[in-house]
Design an enzyme around this catalytic site. Structure first.
Site, PDB file in Angstrom:
ATOM      1  N   ARG A  89       0.788  -0.876   0.109  1.00 40.50           N
ATOM      2  CA  ARG A  89      -0.327  -0.288   0.435  1.00 40.50           C
ATOM      3  C   ARG A  89       1.026   0.580   0.232  1.00 40.50           C
ATOM      4  O   ARG A  89      -0.051   2.664   0.313  1.00 40.50           O
ATOM      5  CB  ARG A  89      -1.200  -0.157   0.812  1.00 40.50           C
TER       6      ARG A  89
ATOM      7  N   ARG B 275      -4.283   5.597   0.583  1.00 36.63           N
ATOM      8  CA  ARG B 275      -4.137   7.315   0.919  1.00 36.63           C
ATOM      9  C   ARG B 275      -3.725   8.451   1.843  1.00 36.63           C
ATOM     10  O   ARG B 275      -4.386   9.300   2.404  1.00 36.63           O
ATOM     11  CB  ARG B 275      -6.222   6.766   1.643  1.00 36.63           C
TER      12      ARG B 275
ATOM     13  N   ARG C  12      -7.460  10.631  -6.959  1.00 38.61           N
ATOM     14  CA  ARG C  12      -8.836  10.032  -6.926  1.00 38.61           C
ATOM     15  C   ARG C  12      -9.927  11.028  -6.830  1.00 38.61           C
ATOM     16  O   ARG C  12     -11.016  10.277  -7.617  1.00 38.61           O
ATOM     17  CB  ARG C  12      -8.828   8.887  -5.021  1.00 38.61           C
TER      18      ARG C  12
ATOM     19  N   ASP D  55      -6.107  -3.167  -7.170  1.00 38.42           N
ATOM     20  CA  ASP D  55      -6.990  -3.662  -6.498  1.00 38.42           C
ATOM     21  C   ASP D  55      -6.912  -5.448  -7.131  1.00 38.42           C
ATOM     22  O   ASP D  55      -7.535  -6.404  -7.818  1.00 38.42           O
ATOM     23  CB  ASP D  55      -8.432  -3.186  -5.790  1.00 38.42           C
TER      24      ASP D  55
ATOM     25  N   TYR E 229     -14.229 -12.498   0.060  1.00 41.00           N
ATOM     26  CA  TYR E 229     -15.341 -11.242  -0.471  1.00 41.00           C
ATOM     27  C   TYR E 229     -16.179 -11.814  -1.230  1.00 41.00           C
ATOM     28  O   TYR E 229     -16.950 -11.234  -1.136  1.00 41.00           O
ATOM     29  CB  TYR E 229     -14.132 -11.060  -1.185  1.00 41.00           C
TER      30      TYR E 229
END
Ligand code: 1CP
Length: 359
Positions: A28, A32, A41, A78, A155
Site C-alpha cells: 500500500r 490514502r 482519486r 486491487d 469477498y
C-alpha cells in the site's frame, strides 16, 4: 520489453543474491496516506475509475517513487478486479470498502463462475502494466499482484469485507466440494491473470493471502495453500531472460512458513507477529523473506522508526535474501514524512553490513 533495469536490488534479494543495501518497498505504498493520491482519486471520481484508467493507475503507481527512493513499484490496482471480471459487479463506496452487487450465494452462482480472458475483461490492468513499465524506464522493477483464491472467495461469498466470515466458513464446513469448485475456477483465473501481467511486463509477482490466517491449520492447507501451490506451478518463471520471482504472503500465516516455502515460491512475506530471525532459521535456506516491520511503527517519531528498522535488520541478520517491507499495508493516517524516514533508515543502516552470499 527489454530495457535495462538500473536498480535490480529487489529482484536480486528475492533470489537470495547479494545486494549493496537491503531493498525496500511497502505494501500500500500508493494510497490514502498520500495527499497527491487523494487528489488524483478525487479527479478520477471513484476508486474503480482510478484502477480502470491506465493513465491514472500509472500516475498513482509512480507517486510514492517521486517522494521516496523505493526499490520497487507495485502496480496500482486491487485484488478484487478478478471477481469483478467474473461478473460479480464491484463497487467501492467512500469509507465503506468493497461491495459486490452479485455475491456468490447459491449453487447456481458457483456453477456460473467462469475464467475471464485477462486481455479483454482485464485489459485495463495489462494496459496499465505496459504504460507503467514504459514510464519507469528501468528505474526500478514493477511488481504485479493478485489475491489468493481463498482471500478472493471470502469477498465473493460475503459480498464485501467481513468481521466473522460466517458465510464463507459455513460453506467450507457444510459444502466443501462446492467451495473447492469455486476455488478451482478462481485459481485458474488468477493464474491466467498473473501470466498476462508477466507478459505485459510485471517483473516480480506477489500473491496476497490476506485472510488465510483465519483458517485452522488443516483448512489452510486444503482451502488456501493447495491453490497457492497450484498457481505457483502454473506461472511463467522467466521473462526477458530474467527469473520472475514469486512472493507468497499469508497474513497470520507465521505458523505455516515451512509449508508456504515448500510451494516452490521464491520468497515468503511475513507479518509482524513473526520473529524474523526465527523465520530465517526455519525457511531462510530455501526462500527469501519479505517483511516485517509493524505498520503501527509509522505512527512513531522518526528516530523511533529508525530504531525499529535497525531491529528488523538485526533480526534478519547478515547475508542475502531479505526484502524490507511492513508486515501489512501502510495505514491511511500515517504522515508521509514517516515513510520517508523508514526508507532512508533501511538504506543507511543496511549499507555498512556484510551482504555476501548466503549464510
Ligand atoms: O482510495 C480508496 O479509498 C481505496 C483504498 C484502496 C487502495 C489504495 C483499496 C480498496 N485498494 C487499494 C489499492 C491496493 N489494493 C493495492 C495497490 C498497490 C499498493 O500496494 O500500493 C493493492 C496491492 C491492494 C490489494 C488488496 N486489496 C488486498 C490485499 C492486500 C492487503 O492489504 O491485505 C486486499 C485485502 C484488498 C481489498 C481491499 N481493497 C480496498 C480496501 C479498503 C480493501 C480491504 C477491505 C478489507 O479490509 O476487507
Amino acid at each position: 520489453m527489454n530495457d535495462t533495469l538500473h536498480n535490480d536490488r529487489l529482484l536480486r534479494a528475492l533470489l537470495r543474491q547479494p545486494v549493496d543495501v537491503t531493498p525496500v518497498w511497502l505494501m500500500r505504498q500508493a494510497g490514502r496516506y498520500l495527499p497527491e493520491y487523494r487528489a488524483t482519486r478525487a479527479r478520477a471520481g471513484s476508486f474503480m475509475a482510478l484502477c480502470q484508467t491506465p493513465d491514472w493507475a500509472c500516475e498513482v503507481t509512480l507517486q510514492p517513487l517521486a517522494r521516496f527512493p523505493l526499490d520497487a513499484a507495485i502496480l496500482f490496482s486491487d485484488i478484487l478486479t478478478v471477481p469483478d471480471a467474473m461478473g460479480l459487479g464491484l463497487t467501492f463506496s467512500e469509507g465503506e470498502g468493497p461491495q459486490f452487487a452479485c455475491p456468490v450465494r447459491s449453487v447456481a452462482d458457483i456453477h456460473r463462475l467462469f475464467v475471464p480472458d485477462p486481455e479483454t475483461a482485464l485489459r485495463y490492468v495489462m494496459d496499465a502494466v505496459r504504460l507503467i513499465r514504459r514510464e519507469l524506464a528501468g528505474r526500478v522493477p514493477l511488481i504485479g499482484f493478485a489475491g489468493s483464491p481463498w482471500t478472493l472467495a471470502t469477498y465473493m461469498v460475503e459480498g464485501g469485507s467481513s468481521k466473522d466470515y460466517a458465510r464463507i466458513k459455513g460453506l467450507l464446513y457444510d459444502q466443501p466440494g462446492l467451495l473447492h469448485r469455486m476455488l478451482e475456477v478462481t485459481a485458474q483465473a488468477v493464474t491466467l491473470y498473473l501470466n498476462a501481467q508477466i507478459a505485459a511486463g510485471a517483473q516480480a509477482i506477489m500473491i496476497f493471502d490476506t485472510w488465510g490466517g483465519i483458517l485452522t491449520p488443516r483448512a489452510y492447507q486444503e482451502f488456501s495453500l493447495a491453490y497457492l501451490a497450484r498457481i505457483v506451478d502454473g506461472l511463467t518463471r522467466v521473462a526477458d531472460n530474467r527469473r520472475v520471482p514469486i512472493i507468497l504472503f499469508t497474513k497470520g500465516g507465521g505458523a505455516w512458513l515451512e509449508a508456504i516455502a515448500a510451494t516452490g515460491c521464491d520468497a515468503v512475506g511475513v507479518d509482524w507477529t513473526v520473529d524474523l530471525s526465527e523465520a530465517r532459521r526455519r525457511v531462510g535456506a530455501q526462500v527469501a523473506l519479505q517483511g516485517n516491520l509493524d505498520p503501527a511503527v509509522l505512527y512513531a517519531a522518526p528516530e523511533r522508526i529508525r530504531a525499529q528498522v535497525a531491529q528488523v535488520l538485526a533480526d534478519f541478520g547478515p547475508g542475502a535474501g531479505h526484502v524490507f517491507n511492513l508486515g501489512h499495508g501502510v495505514q491511511p493516517g500515517v504522515e508521509p514524512e514517516r515513510v520517508g524516514a523508514l526508507v532512508a533508515a533501511v538504506h543507511e543502516l543496511s549499507a555498512s553490513r556484510p551482504t555476501g552470499d548466503g549464510v
